[in-house]
Enzyme design. Structure first.
Site, mmCIF file in Angstrom:
data_model
loop_
_atom_site.group_PDB
_atom_site.id
_atom_site.type_symbol
_atom_site.label_atom_id
_atom_site.label_comp_id
_atom_site.label_asym_id
_atom_site.label_seq_id
_atom_site.Cartn_x
_atom_site.Cartn_y
_atom_site.Cartn_z
ATOM 1 N N HIS A 110 27.382 28.052 -10.352
ATOM 2 C CA HIS A 110 27.740 28.090 -8.640
ATOM 3 C C HIS A 110 27.229 27.014 -8.132
ATOM 4 C CE1 HIS A 110 30.173 29.508 -5.538
ATOM 5 N NE2 HIS A 110 29.179 29.217 -4.756
ATOM 6 N N ASP A 149 29.401 23.920 -5.881
ATOM 7 C CA ASP A 149 29.137 23.644 -4.487
ATOM 8 C C ASP A 149 28.664 22.278 -4.538
ATOM 9 O OD1 ASP A 149 29.279 26.270 -3.319
ATOM 10 O OD2 ASP A 149 27.320 26.747 -3.574
ATOM 11 N N HIS A 159 34.569 25.439 -2.028
ATOM 12 C CA HIS A 159 34.890 25.866 -3.223
ATOM 13 C C HIS A 159 36.481 25.375 -3.269
ATOM 14 C CE1 HIS A 159 32.097 29.467 -2.552
ATOM 15 N NE2 HIS A 159 31.446 28.793 -2.554
ATOM 16 N N HIS A 214 24.005 22.873 0.214
ATOM 17 C CA HIS A 214 24.994 22.214 0.967
ATOM 18 C C HIS A 214 24.362 20.976 1.744
ATOM 19 C CE1 HIS A 214 27.820 24.665 -0.380
ATOM 20 N NE2 HIS A 214 27.364 25.858 0.229
HETATM 21 ZN ZN LIG Z 1 29.357 28.479 -2.851
#
Ligand SMILES: [Zn+2]
Length: 314
Positions: free
Chosen positions: A243, A247, A86, A270
């Site tokens: 969001h 990311d 973030h 991720h």
């Molecule tokens: Zn995140």
């Protein structure tokens, strides 16, 4: 004031920033100091213990150690910094190339679960342009990574385009897709305030594993009983996919330089974001480092400057 384009030159912060917060997984307090840095430094973490630097770790995919719940980078000696995404999203989203990030803990503070506090802090001190030309990683060939029905791709593109799609069984989220030609203005207004989210049913499992100890409704959108549990509800329509895009901007910052390319992901996270970067760097003919040529006029940006590098005056 008209739009200010900073695309041709590298940047850093105008002044130092100090922030404090809590690690979402450790629940421990964290102090963070962002120090302006000279050209070609990149984004580098300085991990301190009792006031002394014990490790210097470049924000680069080569240093990624773990991607289970958040992005963790580390050095050979085993020092790690987790939940970097973030903060890196805010830095890349606003177009900051060079910075030392001093941290006295192993986890970047979660703040409100989004990049909003970082953006606000950066806006308070401002961004300084350096004299050296900015360098980009230009995607020359399309690359793809996939795993368990999730996939991500990078394609050649003159700007930095993001296209992120998620698909959750929970009807509270469902299928959401969002596409933006990324710029600091878009990042600031459409992405930066989108919070991390999780299912109440997962929380107990995480707690048993010693994770998410600092997670609560002040930093996480919690989904349970078929609804969003946070009293204030959502901050944006489709906050969940926003969001995920946040990311991805943070994870792609681990390229080490801003990207000139189009990113597309389906049910990514991720791990997938990192796999796509690894696929890019796996072959030297997939990418090259380029500079944006100097422009003589300050009014008309170069074609390439329509993306990722326009700072909207506000
Ligand atoms: Zn995140």
């Amino acid at each position: 004031m008209s739009n200010r384009f900073i695309g041709a030159r590298q940047t850093t912060l105008a002044r130092e920033i100090q922030l404090t917060g809590t690690g979402v997984h450790s629940g421990a307090p964290v102090s963070l100091t962002l120090h302006p840095a000279e050209a070609d430094t990149g984004l580098r973490f300085l991990v301190t213990k009792r006031g002394r630097v014990i490790a210097e770790i470049a924000a680069h995919v080569a240093n990624v150690k773990n991607l289970t719940l958040c992005t963790v980078i580390g050095d050979e000696a085993g020092t790690t910094v987790s939940t970097v995404e973030h903060l890196l999203a805010a830095l890349r989203g606003l177009g900051i190339d060079n910075l030392y990030i001093e941290i006295d803990s192993k986890e970047v503070p979660i703040m409100d679960g989004s990049s909003a506090d970082y953006v606000e802090a950066i806006d308070r001190v401002g961004i300084r342009e350096l004299s050296e030309p900015r360098k980009y990683i230009k995607v020359l060939k399309s690359v793809r990574a996939e795993e368990n029905g999730c996939w991500g791709e990078l394609h050649p593109h003159t700007g930095f385009r993001m296209d992120v799609e998620i698909d959750f069984e929970s009807p509270v989220i469902g299928r959401q897709r969002l596409q933006y030609e990324m710029s600091p203005g878009i990042f600031r207004h459409e992405i930066a305030r989108a919070r991390t989210f999780g299912f109440m049913s997962d929380v107990e499992k995480l707690w048993k594993a010693g994770l998410a100890l600092g997670a609560d409704l002040s930093n996480t959108v919690a989904i349970g009983e078929g609804r969003v549990m946070n009293p204030g509800g959502l901050r944006y329509p489709q906050e969940f996919v926003r969001h995920k895009m946040l990311d991805a901007v943070g994870d792609l910052a681990l390229a080490g330089m801003p990207l000139l390319g189009a990113y597309r992901s389906y049910r990514g996270g991720h791990r997938l974001n990192s796999m796509v970067l690894q696929a890019l760097f796996a072959d030297a003919s997939n990418w090259s480092v380029v500079q944006v040529p100097r422009t003589r006029t300050t009014r008309a940006p170069m074609p390439v400057a329509t993306s990722g590098i326009a700072i909207a005056a506000e």
